[in-house]
Enzyme design. Structure first.
Site: not given
Length: 260
Positions: A33, A35, A44, A76, A120, A147
């Site tokens: 992942d 962030d 963002y 994401n 997704c 996380d």
């Protein structure tokens, strides 16, 4: 907007070291992942100057590369659907991550929002499956490290192994539901490069013991993964710019990460 993920070939196009023994028991790929796992979670974020690596991120990713295992990122990025990010800004941040942490073989990005119904967006398996397909990796022989509960739920849905590295924003129920946890990213990597998986929690590395406390001083309790010094922690309170959780944080998503 198309319902397919964005797939980027990273600076490293190699999926697997051809000199590796296929029967070595190591993963085909390790997917991270972005962030809150590789870099500090800036909601963002489209500004490369705000990218800050987590404390053990470079050592962790390098340890995977050193074993001839493909590394990728599954992320994401609903800021695109919300009009807060562009594809160019997403790519600019990716380039900065690679400047700091070295090359990744693939980036799989979901640009959709929580209500778009794509396949997704984590905790759905689409990013993991797409990244593995690009790498020629078997999902059942791949690992996802993240996380929050959505990361390990996406791994489970794809048939991959998931390892949770809790941070201050990880919910207690997500940590409790995770099959495997680690106190930081380097410990997570050592866990997946070690024995076969089971329900376990990575502990301190016996080869690198922590220094002992000063005489008379109380030894501090081990803490979760932290960003590099100087990075401000994100508060838990309401924030219109905070990293959205949506279905990622739903009890259903968390339960899917629990052992069956």
């Amino acid at each position: 907007m198309t319902m397919r993920p964005w797939i980027f070939t990273g600076s490293s196009a190699s999926s697997r070291d051809p000199a590796r023994d296929p029967g070595d028991g190591l993963p085909d790929a390790v997917l991270f992942d972005r962030d809150g796992t590789l870099v500090a979670d800036v909601p963002y974020n489209g500004d490369p100057a705000r990218v800050r690596p987590m404390r053990t991120a470079r050592a962790a990713v390098d340890a995977v590369r050193a074993r001839g295992i493909a590394v990728g990122v599954v992320s994401n990025q609903s800021g695109v659907a919300r009009g807060l990010l562009t594809r160019a800004r997403v790519e600019a941040v990716q380039r900065r991550v690679e400047e700091l942490l070295g090359p990744f073989a693939v980036w799989a990005v979901c640009p959709h929002g929580p209500d778009d119904g794509c396949a997704c967006r984590k905790p759905a398996p689409g990013l993991v499956l797409a990244a593995c397909a690009r790498l020629g990796a078997d999902p059942s022989r791949s690992v996802v490290i993240g996380d929050i509960g959505a990361d390990v739920a996406a791994a489970r849905a794809a048939g991959a192994r998931g390892v949770l590295v809790p941070t201050p924003v990880t919910r207690p129920e997500e940590t409790a539901a995770a099959v495997e946890t680690a106190p930081d990213l380097l410990a997570a990597v050592r866990l997946v490069l070690g024995p076969a998986p089971g329900r376990q929690q990575a502990g301190p590395d016996p080869e690198r013991p922590e220094p002992g406390p000063e005489p008379g001083a109380k030894r501090p309790e081990p803490g979760p993964e932290r960003p590099e010094p100087g990075v401000k922690r994100r508060e838990r309170g309401p924030d219109p710019q905070r990293r959205e959780r949506g279905p990622d944080r739903s009890p259903t998503a968390v339960r899917t990460a629990a052992p069956s």
